[in-house]
Design a protein around this motif. Structure first.
Motif, PDB file in Angstrom:
ATOM      1  N   ALA A 167       0.829  -1.209   0.000  1.00 17.68           N
ATOM      2  CA  ALA A 167       0.000   0.000   0.000  1.00 17.68           C
ATOM      3  C   ALA A 167       0.863   1.259   0.000  1.00 17.68           C
ATOM      4  O   ALA A 167       0.541   2.244  -0.666  1.00 17.68           O
ATOM      5  CB  ALA A 167      -0.948  -0.007   1.192  1.00 17.68           C
ATOM      6  N   CYS A 168       1.975   1.231   0.718  1.00 12.78           N
ATOM      7  CA  CYS A 168       2.879   2.390   0.752  1.00 12.78           C
ATOM      8  C   CYS A 168       3.568   2.584  -0.592  1.00 12.78           C
ATOM      9  O   CYS A 168       3.668   3.710  -1.093  1.00 12.78           O
ATOM     10  CB  CYS A 168       3.916   2.215   1.863  1.00 12.78           C
ATOM     11  N   LEU A 169       4.052   1.500  -1.186  1.00 18.81           N
ATOM     12  CA  LEU A 169       4.711   1.602  -2.490  1.00 18.81           C
ATOM     13  C   LEU A 169       3.744   2.138  -3.546  1.00 18.81           C
ATOM     14  O   LEU A 169       4.109   3.002  -4.360  1.00 18.81           O
ATOM     15  CB  LEU A 169       5.244   0.238  -2.911  1.00 18.81           C
ATOM     16  N   ARG A 170       2.513   1.647  -3.529  1.00 19.46           N
ATOM     17  CA  ARG A 170       1.523   2.110  -4.509  1.00 19.46           C
ATOM     18  C   ARG A 170       1.182   3.579  -4.296  1.00 19.46           C
ATOM     19  O   ARG A 170       0.931   4.327  -5.254  1.00 19.46           O
ATOM     20  CB  ARG A 170       0.279   1.234  -4.437  1.00 19.46           C
ATOM     21  N   GLN A 171       1.174   3.995  -3.040  1.00 22.49           N
ATOM     22  CA  GLN A 171       0.896   5.400  -2.720  1.00 22.49           C
ATOM     23  C   GLN A 171       1.968   6.305  -3.316  1.00 22.49           C
ATOM     24  O   GLN A 171       1.670   7.361  -3.895  1.00 22.49           O
ATOM     25  CB  GLN A 171       0.842   5.549  -1.193  1.00 22.49           C
ATOM     26  N   VAL A 172       3.226   5.882  -3.177  1.00 25.76           N
ATOM     27  CA  VAL A 172       4.341   6.678  -3.699  1.00 25.76           C
ATOM     28  C   VAL A 172       4.298   6.710  -5.231  1.00 25.76           C
ATOM     29  O   VAL A 172       4.505   7.747  -5.856  1.00 25.76           O
ATOM     30  CB  VAL A 172       5.684   6.119  -3.190  1.00 25.76           C
ATOM     31  N   LYS A 173       3.999   5.568  -5.842  1.00 24.98           N
ATOM     32  CA  LYS A 173       3.902   5.520  -7.302  1.00 24.98           C
ATOM     33  C   LYS A 173       2.772   6.414  -7.800  1.00 24.98           C
ATOM     34  O   LYS A 173       2.918   7.141  -8.784  1.00 24.98           O
ATOM     35  CB  LYS A 173       3.674   4.084  -7.766  1.00 24.98           C
ATOM     36  N   LYS A 174       1.639   6.354  -7.100  1.00 22.63           N
ATOM     37  CA  LYS A 174       0.478   7.162  -7.471  1.00 22.63           C
ATOM     38  C   LYS A 174       0.792   8.647  -7.383  1.00 22.63           C
ATOM     39  O   LYS A 174       0.231   9.460  -8.128  1.00 22.63           O
ATOM     40  CB  LYS A 174      -0.692   6.806  -6.558  1.00 22.63           C
ATOM     41  N   ALA A 175       1.714   9.011  -6.470  1.00 16.18           N
ATOM     42  CA  ALA A 175       2.088  10.419  -6.307  1.00 16.18           C
ATOM     43  C   ALA A 175       3.054  10.885  -7.386  1.00 16.18           C
ATOM     44  O   ALA A 175       3.467  12.044  -7.388  1.00 16.18           O
ATOM     45  CB  ALA A 175       2.706  10.633  -4.922  1.00 16.18           C
ATOM     46  N   GLY A 176       3.444   9.968  -8.290  1.00 17.55           N
ATOM     47  CA  GLY A 176       4.223  10.382  -9.457  1.00 17.55           C
ATOM     48  C   GLY A 176       5.722  10.217  -9.368  1.00 17.55           C
ATOM     49  O   GLY A 176       6.459  10.790 -10.192  1.00 17.55           O
ATOM     50  N   ALA A 177       6.218   9.445  -8.393  1.00 18.91           N
ATOM     51  CA  ALA A 177       7.656   9.222  -8.296  1.00 18.91           C
ATOM     52  C   ALA A 177       8.169   8.532  -9.550  1.00 18.91           C
ATOM     53  O   ALA A 177       7.505   7.663 -10.120  1.00 18.91           O
ATOM     54  CB  ALA A 177       7.980   8.382  -7.063  1.00 18.91           C
ATOM     55  N   SER A 178       9.351   8.916 -10.006  1.00 20.77           N
ATOM     56  CA  SER A 178       9.922   8.332 -11.222  1.00 20.77           C
ATOM     57  C   SER A 178      10.596   6.992 -10.940  1.00 20.77           C
ATOM     58  O   SER A 178      10.785   6.188 -11.860  1.00 20.77           O
ATOM     59  CB  SER A 178      10.940   9.296 -11.840  1.00 20.77           C
ATOM     60  N   TYR A 179      10.964   6.762  -9.681  1.00 19.60           N
ATOM     61  CA  TYR A 179      11.647   5.533  -9.274  1.00 19.60           C
ATOM     62  C   TYR A 179      11.247   5.256  -7.838  1.00 19.60           C
ATOM     63  O   TYR A 179      11.316   6.134  -6.984  1.00 19.60           O
ATOM     64  CB  TYR A 179      13.159   5.731  -9.393  1.00 19.60           C
ATOM     65  N   VAL A 180      10.798   4.031  -7.586  1.00 24.41           N
ATOM     66  CA  VAL A 180      10.371   3.655  -6.241  1.00 24.41           C
ATOM     67  C   VAL A 180      11.066   2.345  -5.865  1.00 24.41           C
ATOM     68  O   VAL A 180      10.841   1.308  -6.498  1.00 24.41           O
ATOM     69  CB  VAL A 180       8.845   3.471  -6.144  1.00 24.41           C
ATOM     70  N   ALA A 181      11.912   2.398  -4.847  1.00 23.40           N
ATOM     71  CA  ALA A 181      12.612   1.210  -4.382  1.00 23.40           C
ATOM     72  C   ALA A 181      12.246   0.944  -2.930  1.00 23.40           C
ATOM     73  O   ALA A 181      11.789   1.841  -2.209  1.00 23.40           O
ATOM     74  CB  ALA A 181      14.123   1.381  -4.519  1.00 23.40           C
ATOM     75  N   LEU A 182      12.457  -0.294  -2.516  1.00 20.13           N
ATOM     76  CA  LEU A 182      12.199  -0.701  -1.140  1.00 20.13           C
ATOM     77  C   LEU A 182      13.489  -1.224  -0.535  1.00 20.13           C
ATOM     78  O   LEU A 182      14.225  -1.968  -1.186  1.00 20.13           O
ATOM     79  CB  LEU A 182      11.131  -1.804  -1.110  1.00 20.13           C
ATOM     80  N   ALA A 183      13.740  -0.852   0.724  1.00 21.99           N
ATOM     81  CA  ALA A 183      14.907  -1.373   1.443  1.00 21.99           C
ATOM     82  C   ALA A 183      14.474  -1.770   2.853  1.00 21.99           C
ATOM     83  O   ALA A 183      13.909  -0.959   3.583  1.00 21.99           O
ATOM     84  CB  ALA A 183      16.028  -0.342   1.504  1.00 21.99           C
ATOM     85  N   VAL A 184      14.733  -3.020   3.208  1.00 25.93           N
ATOM     86  CA  VAL A 184      14.398  -3.527   4.544  1.00 25.93           C
ATOM     87  C   VAL A 184      15.528  -4.435   5.028  1.00 25.93           C
ATOM     88  O   VAL A 184      16.214  -5.065   4.220  1.00 25.93           O
ATOM     89  CB  VAL A 184      13.065  -4.312   4.556  1.00 25.93           C
TER      90      VAL A 184
END
Length: 207
Positions: free
Chosen positions: A139-156
């Motif tokens: 849900a967080c990744l989709r939120q960031v993508k929906k906000a128009g980010a050109s690149y979305v990565a995850l780090a855990v």
């Protein structure tokens, strides 16, 4: 095994720096993601902010995630599980509304204006203290993508192998230090894994 979230965040920061990750901002998922996000943001020399989502709980079993919703209303649903346990549309809509408002309130606690920072056209790294089911992470990744980010990565620091693999379809890149075969819960891979109060979590935004 990590000593605590700060130790995990320091090691994660070293990983993304070695991998040559370039980001404009690091967004941590409160509350446990903020002690992770601070050393990661420092390693990349970028600002730290938050992105919020809330788990949608099953009827009579709120700990069982049937999906998650972001503060902007972005939703991810586990359709197979919803069908399996027979969750109705009326319940889903009510739960989505309730949890979306809870996510917006959480953002207001941390930021005031209750909006994700302007990320349109920017490179964003989302961090958390670990991934179990991956519901809120999606849900967080989709939120960031929906906000128009050109690149979305995850780090855990750590995650369930199956969840991490599934998240590769949601992010441009996924960085994870450990994906143990015998994964029960995120906390089992930390020597100290205490709840992080909101007031403490907010201090990590101050740098």
């Amino acid at each position: 095994m990590f000593d605590d979230r700060t130790d995990a965040g320091t090691k994660l920061g070293s990983l993304v720096a070695r991998e040559g990750v370039y980001a404009d901002v690091v967004l941590a998922i409160p509350r446990g993601g903020l002690p992770i996000g601070r050393p990661v943001a420092d390693a990349l020399d970028v600002p730290l902010d938050v992105v919020v989502a809330k788990k949608l709980g099953a009827p009579g079993n709120p700990e069982l995630a049937i999906g998650a919703v972001g503060a902007d209303g972005s939703v991810w649903l586990n359709d197979d599980l919803i069908e399996q346990i027979g969750v109705g549309e009326t319940y889903l809509e009510a739960e989505r509304e309730r949890k979306s408002e809870a996510a917006r309130e959480k953002e207001r606690q941390y930021r005031g204006e209750g909006q994700i920072p302007a990320v349109e056209g920017k490179r964003v790294l989302v961090v958390d203290d670990g991934v179990a089911t991956g519901a809120t992470t999606i849900a967080c990744l989709r939120q960031v993508k929906k906000a128009g980010a050109s690149y979305v990565a995850l780090a855990v620091p750590v995650g369930s192998p199956s969840s991490i693999e599934g998240l590769r379809g949601e992010a441009d890149d996924v960085f994870c230090l450990e994906t143990p075969f015998q994964f029960g819960a995120v906390g089992q891979f930390y020597r100290v894994f205490e709840q992080v109060p909101d007031e403490v979590a907010k201090t990590y935004l101050e740098g």
